[in-house]
Design a protein around this motif. Structure first.
Motif, short mmCIF file in Angstrom:
data_model
loop_
_atom_site.label_atom_id
_atom_site.label_comp_id
_atom_site.label_asym_id
_atom_site.label_seq_id
_atom_site.Cartn_x
_atom_site.Cartn_y
_atom_site.Cartn_z
N GLY A 1 71.28 -17.06 -31.87
CA GLY A 1 71.98 -16.01 -31.17
C GLY A 1 73.32 -16.49 -30.64
O GLY A 1 73.60 -17.70 -30.62
N TYR A 2 74.12 -15.55 -30.24
CA TYR A 2 75.43 -15.91 -29.70
C TYR A 2 75.78 -14.96 -28.56
O TYR A 2 75.23 -13.86 -28.46
N GLN A 3 76.68 -15.43 -27.71
CA GLN A 3 77.06 -14.64 -26.55
C GLN A 3 78.34 -13.87 -26.84
O GLN A 3 79.22 -14.38 -27.54
N ALA A 4 78.44 -12.66 -26.36
CA ALA A 4 79.66 -11.88 -26.60
C ALA A 4 79.98 -11.06 -25.36
O ALA A 4 79.11 -10.78 -24.54
N ASN A 5 81.25 -10.73 -25.26
CA ASN A 5 81.68 -9.86 -24.16
C ASN A 5 81.89 -8.46 -24.72
O ASN A 5 82.57 -8.29 -25.73
N LEU B 1 80.60 -6.34 -19.90
CA LEU B 1 79.20 -6.71 -20.14
C LEU B 1 79.18 -8.07 -20.82
O LEU B 1 80.05 -8.36 -21.63
N VAL B 2 78.18 -8.85 -20.49
CA VAL B 2 77.96 -10.08 -21.23
C VAL B 2 76.63 -9.88 -21.97
O VAL B 2 75.63 -9.53 -21.35
N VAL B 3 76.66 -10.03 -23.29
CA VAL B 3 75.45 -9.78 -24.07
C VAL B 3 75.11 -10.97 -24.94
O VAL B 3 75.98 -11.77 -25.30
N MET B 4 73.83 -11.06 -25.24
CA MET B 4 73.34 -12.09 -26.15
C MET B 4 72.89 -11.37 -27.41
O MET B 4 72.08 -10.43 -27.32
N ILE B 5 73.41 -11.75 -28.55
CA ILE B 5 73.12 -11.02 -29.79
C ILE B 5 72.39 -11.91 -30.78
O ILE B 5 72.78 -13.06 -31.00
N PHE B 6 71.33 -11.36 -31.37
CA PHE B 6 70.56 -12.07 -32.42
C PHE B 6 70.62 -11.21 -33.68
O PHE B 6 70.18 -10.07 -33.67
N GLU B 7 71.22 -11.75 -34.73
CA GLU B 7 71.36 -10.99 -35.98
C GLU B 7 70.30 -11.46 -36.98
O GLU B 7 70.09 -12.66 -37.14
N THR B 8 69.65 -10.48 -37.64
CA THR B 8 68.72 -10.84 -38.72
C THR B 8 68.99 -9.93 -39.92
O THR B 8 69.37 -8.78 -39.73
N PRO B 9 68.77 -10.45 -41.13
CA PRO B 9 69.02 -9.60 -42.30
C PRO B 9 68.03 -8.44 -42.36
O PRO B 9 66.87 -8.60 -42.00
N LEU B 10 68.52 -7.30 -42.79
CA LEU B 10 67.70 -6.10 -42.94
C LEU B 10 67.41 -5.94 -44.43
O LEU B 10 68.34 -5.84 -45.22
N VAL B 11 66.12 -5.95 -44.80
CA VAL B 11 65.80 -5.88 -46.23
C VAL B 11 65.03 -4.61 -46.53
O VAL B 11 64.34 -4.07 -45.67
N ASP B 12 65.18 -4.11 -47.77
CA ASP B 12 64.45 -2.89 -48.15
C ASP B 12 63.09 -3.27 -48.73
O ASP B 12 62.70 -4.44 -48.74
N GLY C 1 70.49 -6.05 -35.50
CA GLY C 1 70.88 -6.86 -34.35
C GLY C 1 70.05 -6.49 -33.13
O GLY C 1 69.82 -5.32 -32.86
N SER C 2 69.57 -7.52 -32.41
CA SER C 2 68.89 -7.30 -31.13
C SER C 2 69.84 -7.78 -30.04
O SER C 2 70.38 -8.87 -30.14
N ILE C 3 70.05 -6.92 -29.06
CA ILE C 3 71.06 -7.23 -28.05
C ILE C 3 70.43 -7.23 -26.66
O ILE C 3 69.76 -6.27 -26.27
N LEU C 4 70.67 -8.33 -25.96
CA LEU C 4 70.17 -8.47 -24.59
C LEU C 4 71.34 -8.42 -23.63
O LEU C 4 72.33 -9.15 -23.82
#
Ligand code: ADP
Length: 673
Positions: free
Chosen positions: A375-379, A388-399, A409-412
């Motif tokens: 994950g990474y932090q973003a403003n 806002l300060v958010v923590m983002i976790f990206e995962t591939p979306l597959v069919d 993306g899951s965002i905290l």
């Protein structure tokens, strides 16, 4: 994968129709093909029935025309036979005719060759004079009946016989010629072949007794009543003009098949059957679809409820970065609705305007699959302007086939956590500051106490010297003025020491509304001589409009003096180009920044923490308390104190010490720290 394909994967929450509407639609739909087909079949049946009726009408009319023409032909024929018989009768009446000559008479033989069965010559007493052909049975006749014209009197194998009668005139004293003929033969001979093929012809008397018929004479007969449900149109007309009480009847040989026995009916029946089967299958299919949809709807409701209840923001993007789905948590997190976000491409509305460039870079990195797994932090910026300060976790979306179709993306939201951490940090810093201040206060207090004694002694010795000199009549004005200045300066030094001591023990500056330009000017006056001696050029830059500051002028002046003096001390004696710059700038409506830069050796990697540590000094006679006290004074004013190596814009080397001071409105808040 295109946007539309991915949007089927994650339908928007409000896209589904209401279940009741949908079910009603399905119920109505399945029966529609059946209704349409029934309607279609009904229309075809009506059309067929109409066409059938028209055919029957045409047939009827043709039959009437045929019957009339046949009746005319038969009648004409009989009339012509009658005329010939009358002619024969007149030649018989001529008295030259004997029974022998009668037998060879050409009219008689011609008649017998036609359809006469026999001819009888009767005298006035009804005795047979001659009868031809000779083997024919002698008729038993009623002359009255014969006078009428024709009377059926004999039943033969092929129908009844009829008679033609011609009376002989008076020269023979009466008598008759009677011709017996077969109406069946007449019918046979006189009916054209096409008519005989088309119709069954009958001659009937008034009691429906059959006189003659063509029923068995032509091939392809069609007995009446052998087929049920068939219509054999028949037509009857009077034949009285030729044969008394007789009727001519035509019956169609080939019955007209009713419309409902025709091939189209068979086809329609087959069609209807297929439609019924198709409708049944459709209904079954629709039920399955309805079941599947209901199951899917339940699952979607579950999923939607789960997505909306989680505290984590969720977003799905396709491979181009287009937003295809956001959950409610994310909507609330950023203040933008799902309908506003879905379909949009970066830059997204919640990206902070001042970080567009780097956010776009990060987005491109993520799209290329370079998002950190941890994950990474973003403003981000909320719609209402909140950061806002958010923590983002990206995962591939597959069919379903395992092919990647986008990113999930899951965002905290960690804004609050960050604020708490910052507050904790500040608290620790404040504690450190107070600890430093306590230690400094103790050290400086002792120092000031120690310095106070000699300064007091200098003052009193100075006052004593001046008084003694005046008493002894010493009136050198220059010496006396110097001594006066000496007294003032020692008093001044005492006051400064007192103020610093007071600050360090009380820890609060004595604020008043101060013009910073005047404070700087006082410091400059004090250091002018020293700067000149050391050949240092001091440049001072003030902004055109400087707001008044609510500060402790004595303390801030000491800070400025200390920084300028430190800069001056940093130069090598042999250095030729010595420059110090003092710049004042308004960095924000509530903050003024004062920076002192020099082109000396610089800080050499040393941090402010090291430089401002109490008693840290690189100078032979340095006390190492200057920067420590400066920092305490600035922090007590609510400002920030910083040190850095100078930027290239000013010189290649050098140090830059700067501090900020809040303008009036922020002072109260700063005091609370
Ligand atoms: P002192 O002046 O008594 O040494 P300070 O606390 O004022 O004590 O300064 C501490 C040390 O910081 C100095 O000894 C010096 O090494 C360093 N310093 C301060 N100002 C400068 C400057 N402008 N350039 C380089 N070094 C500096």
């Amino acid at each position: 994968m295109s946007k539309s394909a991915l949007s089927t994967y994650t339908p928007a929450r409000n896209q589904l129709p209401q279940p009741s509407q949908r079910a009603a639609l399905l119920r109505a739909l399945w029966v529609l093909p059946l209704l349409l087909s029934l309607g279609f079949v009904g229309v075809v049946m009506v059309l067929l029935e109409r066409s059938d009726a028209t055919d029957r009408d045409i047939l009827q009319q043709t039959m009437i025309a045929d019957a009339l023409s046949l009746e005319v032909q038969l009648r004409t024929r009989l009339e012509s036979e009658n005329e010939q018989l009358q002619l024969l009768a007149s030649s018989v009446a001529a008295a030259t005719m004997t029974p022998d000559s009668f037998a060879v008479n050409k009219d008689v033989t011609a008649g017998l060759q036609r359809f006469w069965q026999s001819i009888s010559w009767l005298d006035a007493q009804n005795r047979v004079v001659a009868h031809l052909p000779p083997q024919a049975e002698k008729p038993m006749l009623n002359p009255k009946g014969l006078a009428k014209g024709l009377q059926p009197n004999n039943l033969e194998s092929r129908g009844l016989s009829s008679h033609l009668l011609a009376p002989l005139n008076a020269t023979r004293a009466g008598g008759n010629l009677i011709v017996r003929y077969s109406p069946a033969a007449l019918l046979q001979q006189q009916t054209p072949w096409w008519l005989a093929r088309k119709y069954e012809l009958r001659l009937l008397d008034s009691s429906d007794q059959e006189i003659a018929s063509t029923r068995d004479t032509v091939g392809g007969t069609f007995p009446v009543g052998t087929l049920t449900n068939t219509v054999r149109p028949r037509y009857r007309l009077s034949f009285e003009t030729a044969i008394p009480d007789a009727f001519l009847e035509l019956t169609v040989r080939q019955p007209l098949p009713p419309w409902y026995q025709a091939l189209p009916l068979l086809l329609m029946a087959g069609f209807l059957l297929l439609i019924v089967i198709a409708t049944w299958m459709l209904r079954r299919q629709m039920r399955e679809v309805a079941h599947a949809e209901s199951a899917w709807r339940t699952e979607a409701a579950w999923r939607s409820a789960m997505e909306d209840s989680v505290v984590v923001g969720l977003r799905a993007r396709d491979l181009e970065g287009r937003m295809v789905y956001v959950n409610r948590t994310l909507e609330e997190m950023v203040g933008w609705s799902s309908s506003e976000l879905v379909g949009s491409l970066p830059p997204m509305p919640y990206w902070p305007p001042n970080e567009m460039e780097e956010t776009m870079q990060r987005h491109l990195r993520n799209m290329a699959g370079g998002a950190p797994r941890e994950g990474y932090q973003a403003n981000w910026r909320h719609r209402d302007g909140r950061n806002l300060v958010v923590m983002i976790f990206e995962t591939p979306l597959v069919d379903a086939s395992g092919k990647q179709i986008g990113w999930m993306g899951s965002i905290l939201d960690i804004t609050e956590r960050r604020q708490l951490e910052e507050r904790e940090q500040q608290r620790i810093q404040t504690m450190q500051y107070h600890a430093r201040l306590t230690m400094l206060g103790e050290v400086a207090s002792t120092l000031a106490h120690e310095l106070n004694q000699p300064l007091m002694a200098i003052s009193s010795y100075n006052a004593g010297v001046i008084n003694t000199l005046k008493r002894n009549g010493f009136d050198d004005a220059v010496v006396l003025a110097a001594l006066e200045r000496l007294g003032q300066q020692s008093a001044n030094a005492g006051r400064i020491v007192q103020r610093i001591r007071a600050f360090l023990t009380r820890r609060t500056p004595q604020r008043e509304s101060v013009n910073l330009a005047e404070v700087i000017s006082a410091a400059e006056v004090l250091l002018k001589r020293e700067m000149q001696d050391k050949k240092i050029s001091l440049q001072i830059a003030l902004p055109a409009a400087l707001p008044p500051l609510n500060i402790d002028a004595v303390l801030i002046e000491q800070v400025i003096i200390n920084l300028l003096r430190n800069a001056a001390d940093a130069f090598m004696a042999e250095s030729l180009d010595k420059r110090i710059a003092l710049e004042v700038s308004v960095v924000a409506p509530q903050w003024v920044r004062i920076a002192v830069s020099d082109n000396g050796p610089g800080l050499d990697g040393r941090t402010l923490e090291q430089l401002a540590a109490p008693f840290y000094s690189t100078k032979a006679e340095g006390m190492g308390m200057g920067l420590a006290i400066c920092r305490s004074i600035i922090e007590a004013h609510g400002g920030a104190f910083e040190a850095a190596d100078v930027l290239k814009s000013f010189a290649n080397t050098g140090a830059k010490f700067s501090f900020s001071l809040p303008v009036a409105s922020d002072i109260e808040a700063a005091e609370e720290i």
